[in-house]
Design a protein around this motif. Structure first.
Motif, PDB file in Angstrom:
ATOM      1  N   MET A 142       3.812  11.394 -13.334  1.00 11.85           N
ATOM      2  CA  MET A 142       3.386  10.485 -14.399  1.00 11.85           C
ATOM      3  C   MET A 142       3.947  11.022 -15.712  1.00 11.85           C
ATOM      4  SD  MET A 142       1.494   7.722 -15.008  1.00 11.85           S
ATOM      5  CE  MET A 142       0.303   7.595 -13.670  1.00 11.85           C
ATOM      6  N   TYR A 143       4.496  10.129 -16.520  1.00  9.09           N
ATOM      7  CA  TYR A 143       5.104  10.466 -17.807  1.00  9.09           C
ATOM      8  C   TYR A 143       6.497  11.070 -17.627  1.00  9.09           C
ATOM      9  CZ  TYR A 143       0.258   9.953 -19.316  1.00  9.09           C
ATOM     10  OH  TYR A 143      -1.016   9.476 -19.517  1.00  9.09           O
ATOM     11  N   PHE A 144       7.361  10.739 -18.556  1.00  8.90           N
ATOM     12  CA  PHE A 144       8.750  11.197 -18.629  1.00  8.90           C
ATOM     13  C   PHE A 144       9.624  10.623 -17.530  1.00  8.90           C
ATOM     14  CE2 PHE A 144       7.221  13.975 -21.835  1.00  8.90           C
ATOM     15  CZ  PHE A 144       8.319  14.374 -22.577  1.00  8.90           C
ATOM     16  N   GLN A 197       3.097  18.793 -18.030  1.00 10.09           N
ATOM     17  CA  GLN A 197       3.915  19.287 -16.925  1.00 10.09           C
ATOM     18  C   GLN A 197       5.245  18.544 -16.855  1.00 10.09           C
ATOM     19  OE1 GLN A 197       1.226  18.781 -13.633  1.00 10.09           O
ATOM     20  NE2 GLN A 197       0.332  20.823 -13.851  1.00 10.09           N
ATOM     21  N   SER A 198       5.188  17.238 -17.055  1.00 11.10           N
ATOM     22  CA  SER A 198       6.412  16.437 -17.016  1.00 11.10           C
ATOM     23  C   SER A 198       7.319  16.758 -18.200  1.00 11.10           C
ATOM     24  CB  SER A 198       6.066  14.949 -16.995  1.00 11.10           C
ATOM     25  OG  SER A 198       5.441  14.590 -15.782  1.00 11.10           O
ATOM     26  N   ALA A 199       6.718  17.010 -19.357  1.00 10.61           N
ATOM     27  CA  ALA A 199       7.513  17.401 -20.524  1.00 10.61           C
ATOM     28  C   ALA A 199       8.275  18.689 -20.239  1.00 10.61           C
ATOM     29  CB  ALA A 199       6.608  17.565 -21.744  1.00 10.61           C
ATOM     30  N   GLY A 219      16.941   4.722  -8.600  1.00  3.26           N
ATOM     31  CA  GLY A 219      15.601   4.394  -9.080  1.00  3.26           C
ATOM     32  C   GLY A 219      15.001   5.515  -9.905  1.00  3.26           C
ATOM     33  N   PHE A 220      13.676   5.501  -9.999  1.00  2.00           N
ATOM     34  CA  PHE A 220      12.974   6.551 -10.722  1.00  2.00           C
ATOM     35  C   PHE A 220      13.022   7.856  -9.925  1.00  2.00           C
ATOM     36  CE2 PHE A 220      10.845   2.871 -12.695  1.00  2.00           C
ATOM     37  CZ  PHE A 220      10.915   3.236 -14.036  1.00  2.00           C
ATOM     38  N   ASP A 221      13.014   8.964 -10.640  1.00  2.00           N
ATOM     39  CA  ASP A 221      12.922  10.264  -9.988  1.00  2.00           C
ATOM     40  C   ASP A 221      11.470  10.483  -9.578  1.00  2.00           C
ATOM     41  OD1 ASP A 221      12.710  12.942  -9.297  1.00  2.00           O
ATOM     42  OD2 ASP A 221      14.041  13.642 -10.889  1.00  2.00           O
ATOM     43  N   GLU A 235       0.843  -1.193   0.000  1.00  4.94           N
ATOM     44  CA  GLU A 235       0.000   0.000   0.000  1.00  4.94           C
ATOM     45  C   GLU A 235       0.883   1.249   0.000  1.00  4.94           C
ATOM     46  OE1 GLU A 235      -3.146  -0.030  -0.365  1.00  4.94           O
ATOM     47  OE2 GLU A 235      -3.624  -2.144   0.012  1.00  4.94           O
ATOM     48  N   ALA A 236       0.721   2.068  -1.042  1.00  6.45           N
ATOM     49  CA  ALA A 236       1.481   3.318  -1.090  1.00  6.45           C
ATOM     50  C   ALA A 236       0.951   4.331  -0.091  1.00  6.45           C
ATOM     51  CB  ALA A 236       1.441   3.903  -2.497  1.00  6.45           C
ATOM     52  N   GLY A 237      -0.329   4.208   0.266  1.00  8.43           N
ATOM     53  CA  GLY A 237      -0.934   5.132   1.215  1.00  8.43           C
ATOM     54  C   GLY A 237      -1.379   6.439   0.601  1.00  8.43           C
ATOM     55  N   ARG A 238      -1.152   6.579  -0.688  1.00 10.13           N
ATOM     56  CA  ARG A 238      -1.524   7.795  -1.417  1.00 10.13           C
ATOM     57  C   ARG A 238      -1.357   7.489  -2.899  1.00 10.13           C
ATOM     58  NH1 ARG A 238       3.745   7.736  -0.331  1.00 10.13           N
ATOM     59  NH2 ARG A 238       5.236   8.819  -1.685  1.00 10.13           N
ATOM     60  N   ASN A 239      -1.791   8.403  -3.746  1.00  9.34           N
ATOM     61  CA  ASN A 239      -1.478   8.273  -5.166  1.00  9.34           C
ATOM     62  C   ASN A 239      -0.087   8.863  -5.381  1.00  9.34           C
ATOM     63  OD1 ASN A 239      -1.397   8.005  -7.893  1.00  9.34           O
ATOM     64  ND2 ASN A 239      -3.185   9.262  -8.331  1.00  9.34           N
ATOM     65  N   ALA A 240       0.915   7.999  -5.283  1.00  4.12           N
ATOM     66  CA  ALA A 240       2.304   8.451  -5.268  1.00  4.12           C
ATOM     67  C   ALA A 240       2.847   8.781  -6.645  1.00  4.12           C
ATOM     68  CB  ALA A 240       3.180   7.371  -4.624  1.00  4.12           C
ATOM     69  N   GLY A 241       2.099   8.414  -7.702  1.00 11.77           N
ATOM     70  CA  GLY A 241       2.642   8.531  -9.041  1.00 11.77           C
ATOM     71  C   GLY A 241       3.321   7.236  -9.434  1.00 11.77           C
ATOM     72  N   TYR A 242       3.660   7.124 -10.705  1.00 11.67           N
ATOM     73  CA  TYR A 242       4.152   5.844 -11.244  1.00 11.67           C
ATOM     74  C   TYR A 242       5.552   5.497 -10.754  1.00 11.67           C
ATOM     75  CZ  TYR A 242       4.796   2.075 -14.647  1.00 11.67           C
ATOM     76  OH  TYR A 242       5.009   0.855 -15.241  1.00 11.67           O
ATOM     77  N   GLY A 243       6.512   6.379 -11.023  1.00 11.30           N
ATOM     78  CA  GLY A 243       7.885   6.065 -10.666  1.00 11.30           C
ATOM     79  C   GLY A 243       8.087   5.916  -9.169  1.00 11.30           C
TER      80      GLY A 243
END
Length: 296
Positions: A209-211, A256-258, A202-204, A70-78
């Protein structure tokens, strides 16, 4: 360990672990797990990181060999993938990052691992991504630059074979019959060497989401690792059903990610007019695509 040694009988216990991120994606994950269990490579574990705090994932909890974090939130993908990776035991050498809405062919993982064995500098490997009709999605591309990006944006539709699009899609890169080095690989399905993943942190997580996959490819390259596209490994991508729930928000996140990626690439103080222009242009494009999606 040779590629042959990696072949499994469907039991869990190898050095490969799959991490997938759920945002109301239970039905897709059940299908993903089913296809993974048809794989010729036995997985050490399958971890589902739950980004939806009000989704119990009851169907997924009934699956043997699947762990839910469980992330406990919408943490984003990476960031969610990072959370899953932090729970892996030391025996795991490869991290398979997979969207919930993909279907894995039985030989996909064995083909990727065989390519990795032949290329010790490969920090990440990606397959051919197709849609359900077999159309190939360009999942291995060069790192974005202004010149290539503008040329691709202007001419990709009227002139698909233009030099900027060919360059961005890596078609001018030297290639073997089965592999090609790339600037970055789609995070929809990505086999990452754990050593490389941990080396670059790891991921930044600042990319919601995206990029995040573009940024990962950039940092892997800067650390001396190669991103390798493996043509003969095939994965079917059904389409992001979970993000359709929040299409407008995802469209906004994409732009925004772009901007975040390009602003960091062109970060010199004297380039502030360029960054301002990019912000305005991407905001305008986000509004245009939002209107176009609404009107069909």
């Amino acid at each position: 360990m040779t590629a042959a040694d990696r072949q499994g009988d469907g039991k869990f216990g190898s050095e490969v672990a799959c991490i997938t991120v759920s945002y109301y994606s239970a039905a897709d994950i059940v299908e993903l797990v089913g296809s993974l269990r048809e794989s010729s490579v036995a997985l050490g574990s399958i971890i589902v990181v739950n980004n939806a705090v009000d989704d119990r994932l009851d169907e997924v909890r009934e699956l043997d060999g699947v762990s839910i974090v469980e992330a406990g939130r919408n943490a984003g993908y990476g960031a969610a993938v990072n959370i899953g990776a932090a729970s892996l035991p030391p025996s795991i050498e490869w991290i398979l990052v997979a969207n919930p809405d993909v279907k894995v062919e039985p030989t996909t993982l064995s083909t990727l691992l065989a390519a990795a064995e032949a290329a010790p500098a490969a920090g990440a490997l990606g397959p051919t991504l197709t849609d359900e009709d077999g159309a190939i999605y360009p999942s291995a591309r060069e790192l974005p630059s202004l010149r290539t990006g503008i040329g691709h944006a202007l001419f990709a539709n009227p002139f698909p074979g233009n030099r900027w699009t060919r360059r961005y899609r890596g078609e001018d890169r030297p290639a073997t019959a089965t592999t090609r080095e790339s600037g970055w690989l789609s995070g929809a399905f990505l086999l990452i060497r754990r050593q490389a993943f941990e080396q670059i942190g790891g991921f930044d997580p600042s990319y919601f989401m995206y990029f995040e996959d573009v940024d990962l490819g950039r940092r892997l390259g800067e650390a001396g690792w190669v991103s390798l596209y493996v043509k003969d490994a095939v994965v079917v991508h059904h389409g992001a059903s979970s993000t359709q729930r929040v299409a407008a928000a995802m469209n906004r996140a994409h732009h925004q990610s772009a901007y975040q990626y390009l602003a960091r690439r062109y970060s010199a103080t004297w380039l502030w007019p360029l960054r301002a222009t990019l912000r305005i242009a991407l905001a305008a494009r986000e509004r245009f695509t939002r209107h176009r999606n609404r009107t069909g």
